[in-house]
Scaffold this motif. Structure first.
Motif, mmCIF file in Angstrom:
data_model
loop_
_atom_site.group_PDB
_atom_site.id
_atom_site.type_symbol
_atom_site.label_atom_id
_atom_site.label_comp_id
_atom_site.label_asym_id
_atom_site.label_seq_id
_atom_site.Cartn_x
_atom_site.Cartn_y
_atom_site.Cartn_z
ATOM 1 N N MET A 1 0.906 -1.630 0.010
ATOM 2 C CA MET A 1 -0.204 0.389 -0.009
ATOM 3 C C MET A 1 1.248 0.826 -0.122
ATOM 4 O O MET A 1 1.600 1.263 0.583
ATOM 5 N N TYR A 2 0.830 2.111 -0.696
ATOM 6 C CA TYR A 2 1.271 3.563 -0.764
ATOM 7 C C TYR A 2 0.136 4.077 0.329
ATOM 8 O O TYR A 2 -0.723 4.441 0.287
ATOM 9 N N LYS A 3 1.611 5.347 0.886
ATOM 10 C CA LYS A 3 0.896 5.061 1.689
ATOM 11 C C LYS A 3 1.814 6.849 2.055
ATOM 12 O O LYS A 3 2.696 7.360 1.514
ATOM 13 N N PHE B 1 -3.795 0.886 8.090
ATOM 14 C CA PHE B 1 -3.190 1.603 7.053
ATOM 15 C C PHE B 1 -3.671 2.730 6.605
ATOM 16 O O PHE B 1 -4.681 3.019 5.701
ATOM 17 N N LEU B 2 -3.486 3.973 7.365
ATOM 18 C CA LEU B 2 -4.104 5.294 6.662
ATOM 19 C C LEU B 2 -3.098 6.007 6.050
ATOM 20 O O LEU B 2 -1.761 5.891 5.924
ATOM 21 N N SER B 3 -3.685 6.270 4.682
ATOM 22 C CA SER B 3 -2.798 7.704 4.077
ATOM 23 C C SER B 3 -3.589 8.905 3.643
ATOM 24 O O SER B 3 -4.809 9.125 3.780
ATOM 25 N N GLU B 4 -2.456 9.814 3.581
ATOM 26 C CA GLU B 4 -3.554 10.854 3.618
ATOM 27 C C GLU B 4 -4.060 11.230 1.768
ATOM 28 O O GLU B 4 -3.078 10.779 1.005
ATOM 29 N N MET B 5 -5.268 11.571 1.762
ATOM 30 C CA MET B 5 -5.652 12.215 0.383
ATOM 31 C C MET B 5 -5.393 10.815 -1.168
ATOM 32 O O MET B 5 -6.840 11.101 -1.459
ATOM 33 N N MET B 6 -4.450 10.111 -0.794
ATOM 34 C CA MET B 6 -4.877 8.596 -1.841
ATOM 35 C C MET B 6 -4.543 7.933 -1.484
ATOM 36 O O MET B 6 -3.372 7.930 -0.523
ATOM 37 N N THR B 7 -4.286 6.757 -2.195
ATOM 38 C CA THR B 7 -3.824 5.577 -2.053
ATOM 39 C C THR B 7 -3.597 4.125 -3.182
ATOM 40 O O THR B 7 -4.563 5.115 -3.903
ATOM 41 N N ALA B 8 -2.217 3.597 -3.162
ATOM 42 C CA ALA B 8 -2.666 2.693 -4.419
ATOM 43 C C ALA B 8 -2.536 1.737 -3.964
ATOM 44 O O ALA B 8 -1.826 1.307 -3.203
ATOM 45 N N ILE B 9 -3.391 0.542 -3.693
ATOM 46 C CA ILE B 9 -3.138 -0.991 -3.288
ATOM 47 C C ILE B 9 -3.162 -1.772 -4.270
ATOM 48 O O ILE B 9 -3.691 -1.571 -5.042
ATOM 49 N N VAL B 10 -1.996 -2.056 -4.154
ATOM 50 C CA VAL B 10 -0.885 -3.568 -4.784
ATOM 51 C C VAL B 10 -1.306 -4.914 -4.296
ATOM 52 O O VAL B 10 -0.710 -5.045 -3.195
ATOM 53 N N ASP B 11 -2.010 -5.245 -5.074
ATOM 54 C CA ASP B 11 -1.481 -7.135 -5.220
ATOM 55 C C ASP B 11 -0.615 -7.809 -6.112
ATOM 56 O O ASP B 11 -0.377 -8.319 -7.023
ATOM 57 N N PRO B 12 0.608 -7.902 -4.968
ATOM 58 C CA PRO B 12 1.987 -8.378 -6.054
ATOM 59 C C PRO B 12 1.403 -9.299 -6.954
ATOM 60 O O PRO B 12 2.294 -9.684 -8.048
ATOM 61 N N ALA B 13 0.986 -10.220 -6.320
ATOM 62 C CA ALA B 13 1.175 -11.747 -7.063
ATOM 63 C C ALA B 13 -0.037 -12.111 -8.372
ATOM 64 O O ALA B 13 0.032 -12.297 -9.374
ATOM 65 N N GLY C 1 -1.145 -8.894 -9.699
ATOM 66 C CA GLY C 1 -0.848 -7.526 -10.700
ATOM 67 C C GLY C 1 -1.994 -6.837 -10.437
ATOM 68 O O GLY C 1 -1.774 -5.612 -10.743
ATOM 69 N N ALA C 2 -2.740 -6.698 -9.440
ATOM 70 C CA ALA C 2 -4.754 -6.194 -9.753
ATOM 71 C C ALA C 2 -4.343 -4.943 -8.763
ATOM 72 O O ALA C 2 -3.482 -5.411 -7.768
ATOM 73 N N ALA C 3 -4.479 -3.551 -9.074
ATOM 74 C CA ALA C 3 -4.159 -3.024 -7.935
ATOM 75 C C ALA C 3 -5.957 -2.209 -8.097
ATOM 76 O O ALA C 3 -6.067 -1.781 -8.651
ATOM 77 N N LEU C 4 -5.951 -1.538 -6.757
ATOM 78 C CA LEU C 4 -7.144 -0.129 -6.902
ATOM 79 C C LEU C 4 -6.468 0.999 -6.441
ATOM 80 O O LEU C 4 -5.558 1.252 -5.583
ATOM 81 N N VAL C 5 -6.248 2.364 -7.265
ATOM 82 C CA VAL C 5 -6.176 3.521 -6.816
ATOM 83 C C VAL C 5 -7.083 4.484 -6.389
ATOM 84 O O VAL C 5 -8.395 4.654 -7.115
ATOM 85 N N ALA C 6 -7.321 4.978 -5.201
ATOM 86 C CA ALA C 6 -8.606 5.321 -4.577
ATOM 87 C C ALA C 6 -7.946 6.669 -3.655
ATOM 88 O O ALA C 6 -7.092 6.725 -3.145
ATOM 89 N N GLY C 7 -8.561 7.973 -4.794
ATOM 90 C CA GLY C 7 -7.772 8.895 -4.739
ATOM 91 C C GLY C 7 -8.514 10.397 -4.827
ATOM 92 O O GLY C 7 -9.077 10.061 -5.492
ATOM 93 N N PRO D 1 -0.426 -0.546 -11.768
ATOM 94 C CA PRO D 1 -0.438 1.062 -10.909
ATOM 95 C C PRO D 1 0.729 1.905 -10.780
ATOM 96 O O PRO D 1 0.322 3.559 -10.399
ATOM 97 N N LEU D 2 1.638 2.383 -11.485
ATOM 98 C CA LEU D 2 2.717 2.829 -11.848
ATOM 99 C C LEU D 2 2.122 4.039 -13.319
ATOM 100 O O LEU D 2 1.835 5.413 -12.586
ATOM 101 N N ALA D 3 1.681 3.653 -13.758
ATOM 102 C CA ALA D 3 0.718 4.396 -14.942
ATOM 103 C C ALA D 3 -0.781 5.026 -14.115
ATOM 104 O O ALA D 3 -1.039 6.034 -14.762
ATOM 105 N N SER D 4 -1.344 3.920 -12.807
ATOM 106 C CA SER D 4 -2.343 5.050 -12.828
ATOM 107 C C SER D 4 -2.070 6.027 -11.983
ATOM 108 O O SER D 4 -2.891 6.761 -11.824
ATOM 109 N N LEU D 5 -0.834 6.022 -10.937
ATOM 110 C CA LEU D 5 -0.889 6.639 -10.632
ATOM 111 C C LEU D 5 -0.056 7.944 -11.044
ATOM 112 O O LEU D 5 -1.074 9.342 -10.565
ATOM 113 N N GLN D 6 0.343 8.362 -11.998
ATOM 114 C CA GLN D 6 0.577 9.391 -13.047
ATOM 115 C C GLN D 6 -0.631 9.049 -13.383
ATOM 116 O O GLN D 6 -1.311 11.333 -13.594
#
Ligand code: 9PG
Length: 764
Positions: free
Chosen positions: A147-149, A188-200, A202-208, A258-263
């Protein structure tokens, strides 16, 4: 061109755009958002809720959603289709509405909550849970996720955490005071946004959140139920009968990249907030990291003179005076005895030397030793009635948080900044410790949120600054977007690697204090902000080899991270004491390329070991060893032959493909220039600029048997161009020497744009 489709199903309405489906469950008062591709991520059972200051919560969960007809929308994110879902709660309760939108050609949904006061009395709104405990489905159990914090302000750590462990603890002012859910195991707390990634999987969710002007917001994940909550804080402002209040707007994107989704999230946030990044890269010199508060007028003049002498070698634009000129914290218009001729005079000398002038201020801090505090003991936010809010203990005193909702404070701010801009003629301001305006306390105006109080004051400064450069520092991230041209994105760097007092738990308990490593961590994580929200400021380059505890490897690592960040590039050294080698190192960062690299293993490594920057003609790959012992680091490469050239050692490493493994001392890096290998002679690297041709080398083309290479002048005028060829090259004005197996160094000076014509001896 994919348009948004509306469907009516048995359980409720749905919106579909490309591979994205948002389905409403009318009876349960929830929605689900799904990437319809096999193995795609999903967010399910998403309800929305509003909490009042008295603790009452109104949720859509279990209450029916009453959908209004789908309506076309056209907003900052493009055109799409919206559904307004009214939640019919108990009789006499306020109405909670969720609006969900899908856009044409965008792989995300945007959702927003609203409360309408249908009761007869005023309500105080504490917070929205735009999405309240919705289950995240990524393929495997949450314990294996990353998880991106994101941090509350620039000094707060921003990093990826393994969900198998626990969140990291931080205290104000690095976190938003008071905001937030109680901490809990597996939360796990993140300000404003996060990206949650399942490395196994490859799926991810960006919520921001993409709108961040009015309310602070947070997103958290609870590991046990694998549930995500996104909260937007109204801070208890009152809502009269008949009025409505909305949350900020939340983007949700199921993703496989996830990297493209963050951008993409950064792009959406920038569009929504009308971000104002500076159109050109910014370079300069800053007084802080060598002179600290001891800086004098003479120090500034001497370094300006030194820059002038080296104008060709160090072509920087700004000279920025940092903390140390002022009589007190708050007494910005009164210079101390170290600046006898005043700041206007000094800005004039900087201008006379051909530089733009920058000045540091902490406009929302009032030091208890200042004249300002003596004159205005009522200007602080109160923590309890009658008690001033301590924003920080620094400069050997209590520093109080300024109440920027007071009209007299705004008048004073206007006077300060008019003087700085119009009388003193500064072109650039570094406004610091800004979080002080956004603390949680009692203000003159009780009906503004912390974010609104803060932003209103920054808006005033923006208006007064006009087209001058504003660099934010110590600032909360969200409400700064759209007002700042540049922003510090991490803790301060320092002439040492680790925090001065090594934490007991290395790298975990003390991630926001001054240290080069702490600064670097955030530069890697917040890459997606650069050139979107503002110019990232990775903090200063410290190039010196005296008055420092940094090893040569650490200095090169800092330089590499700054160069790959594309961000602002300010040196902070005593220029008179830099050795020729370290001056040359600085030179190789100039001019600034300005585009950001991508931390390829952000979601795999504790701290990214691989930062890639695409320069069109070539890629640069920074490979880092963050460990305290020498280590081998393996970097994956595309399955095609490419020449690898190492920028610092100027070693040609041969043709590589699939992967490369490098051996690195502690805290060291290699910077690889990678170019597709051709079956003919070609440029593989240069010693002119760290980015290996991104600025100094132009088009390469063949003219009969000659290779024509366009070269442009950069800061370093004399150096080598490295050519891979079987036969020895010759070029007019260039001294040629063998620099490795099949590689030749052409030594030359580049004073103006020239085309080098390279011919080759017949191979034997
Ligand atoms: C000037 C400095 C520099 C620097 C800023 C900021 O937590 N602290 O006590 C703390 C003190 C100083 C600090 C950051 C945190 O540095 O980032 O570039 O301008 O102020 O005082």
């Amino acid at each position: 061109m994919s348009s948004v489709r509306f469907e009516e199903t048995e359980s409720g309405p749905a919106l579909v755009s490309g591979g994205l489906r948002l389905a409403v469950d009318r009876e349960r008062g929830t929605f689900a958002l799904t990437d319809t591709a096999p193995g795609g991520a999903a967010l399910v059972d998403a309800a929305t809720a509003v909490t009042l200051s008295d603790g009452r919560t109104f949720t859509s969960s279990g209450a029916r959603f009453v959908p209004e007809p789908a309506a076309p929308v056209q907003d900052a994110q493009g055109s799409g289709l919206s559904l307004r879902l009214r939640s019919a709660g108990a009789a006499g309760a306020p109405v909670v509405t969720l609006t969900v939108t899908l856009y044409e050609d965008q792989p995300f949904a945007v959702v927003q909550s609203e409360i309408e006061n249908t009761t007869g009395e005023a309500l105080k709104v504490a917070s929205f849970r735009v999405v309240d405990g919705a289950r995240v489905e990524l393929g495997s159990p949450a314990a294996g996720w990353k998880m991106y914090k994101e941090g509350w302000q620039n000094w707060s750590p921003a990093m990826v955490l393994p969900v198998s462990g626990e969140d990291i603890y931080m205290a104000p002012p690095v976190i938003g005071p008071i905001t937030g859910p109680p901490s809990a195991a597996g939360r796990f707390l993140s300000e404003m946004m996060t990206a949650i990634v399942d490395p196994a999987s490859g799926a991810a969710l960006v919520a921001g959140f993409i709108s961040t002007a009015d309310q602070f917001s947070q997103v958290w994940l609870d590991r046990g139920p694998a549930a995500v909550t996104a909260a937007s804080y109204a801070d208890g402002i009152s809502l009269p009968p008949g009025a409505a209040l909305s949350s900020e707007r939340l983007l949700l994107e199921p993703s496989r990249e996830p990297l493209a989704s963050l951008q993409r999230y950064g792009d959406a946030l920038a569009r929504e907030m009308r971000a104002v990044p500076w159109p050109q890269p910014v370079s300069g010199w800053c007084s802080w990291y060598y002179y600290w508060q001891g800086v004098t007028e003479e120090h500034i003049l001497a370094n300006v003179a030194s820059l002038r002498w080296r104008r060709e070698q160090l072509p920087v634009e700004y000279v920025q005076i940092d903390d140390g000129y002022q009589a007190g914290i708050g007494d910005w218009l009164t210079p101390n005895e170290k600046f006898p001729r005043g700041l206007g005079w000094l800005a004039g000398r900087i201008h006379d030397s051909g530089y733009r002038a920058g000045l540091w201020l902490a406009p929302f801090m009032i030091g208890e030793k200042s004249q300002l505090w003596k004159d205005h003991p009522d200007w602080a936010v109160q923590y309890k009635p009658g008690r001033p809010y301590i924003a920080m203990i620094n400069w050997d005193q209590y520093c109080y948080a300024m109440d920027v909702t007071r009209p007299d404070v705004l008048e004073w701010l206007e006077k300060v900044f008019r003087t700085v801009f119009e009388d003193w003629r500064f072109d650039y301001i570094k406004i610091d410790f800004l979080y002080a305006a956004a603390v949680d306390g009692i203000r003159h105006d009780p009906d503004v949120t912390r974010a609104q109080a803060y932003r209103h004051a920054i808006e005033l400064i923006r208006r007064l600054a006009d087209d001058r450069f504003i660099l934010g520092c110590g600032h909360p991230i969200g409400p700064s977007i759209g007002l700042m041209n540049g922003a510090r994105i991490g803790p301060d760097v320092a002439p040492f690697w680790y925090p001065a007092e090594r934490p007991r738990e290395p790298g975990r308990s003390d991630l926001s204090t001054v240290s080069t490593l702490n600064g670097i961590r955030n530069v890697a994580s917040r890459f997606w902000m650069h050139n979107r929200l503002w110019l990232n400021d990775p903090d200063c380059m410290l190039a010196r080899d005296s008055d420092t505890a940094m090893t040569a490897d650490e200095v090169r690592t800092l330089a590499t991270v700054i160069a790959l960040s594309g961000g602002m590039t300010l040196d902070s050294d005593n220029l008179m004491r830099l050795s020729p080698q370290r001056l040359e190192l600085l030179s190789m960062l100039l001019p600034v390329y300005g585009r950001s690299g991508v931390p390829l293993d952000l979601f795999q490594s504790d701290l990214p070991q691989l930062i890639e920057l695409d320069c069109g003609t070539h890629r640069l790959l920074g490979v880092f060893n963050w460990g305290d012992a020498p280590a081998e680091v393996r970097a994956p490469l595309p399955p095609a032959d490419q020449h690898a050239f190492e920028a610092w050692s100027q070693d040609y490493l041969g043709v590589v493909r699939d992967s490369i493994t490098v051996t690195l001392p502690a805290h060291a890096c290699k910077l690889l220039a990678l170019r597709p290998a051709l079956s003919q002679p070609q440029l593989v690297g240069t010693s002119f600029h760290l980015l290996q041709g991104a600025l100094e080398a132009g088009a390469e083309h063949w003219d009969g048997a000659a290779l024509r290479l366009l070269l442009r002048p950069v800061a370093k005028r004399e150096g080598d161009v490295f050519i891979r060829a079987d036969a020895e090259p010759r070029a007019e004005g260039a001294a040629v020497r063998r620099a490795g197996d099949g590689v030749w160094a052409l030594r030359l000076r580049i004073e103006a744009e020239t085309e080098l014509r390279i011919t080759f001896d017949d191979p034997l």
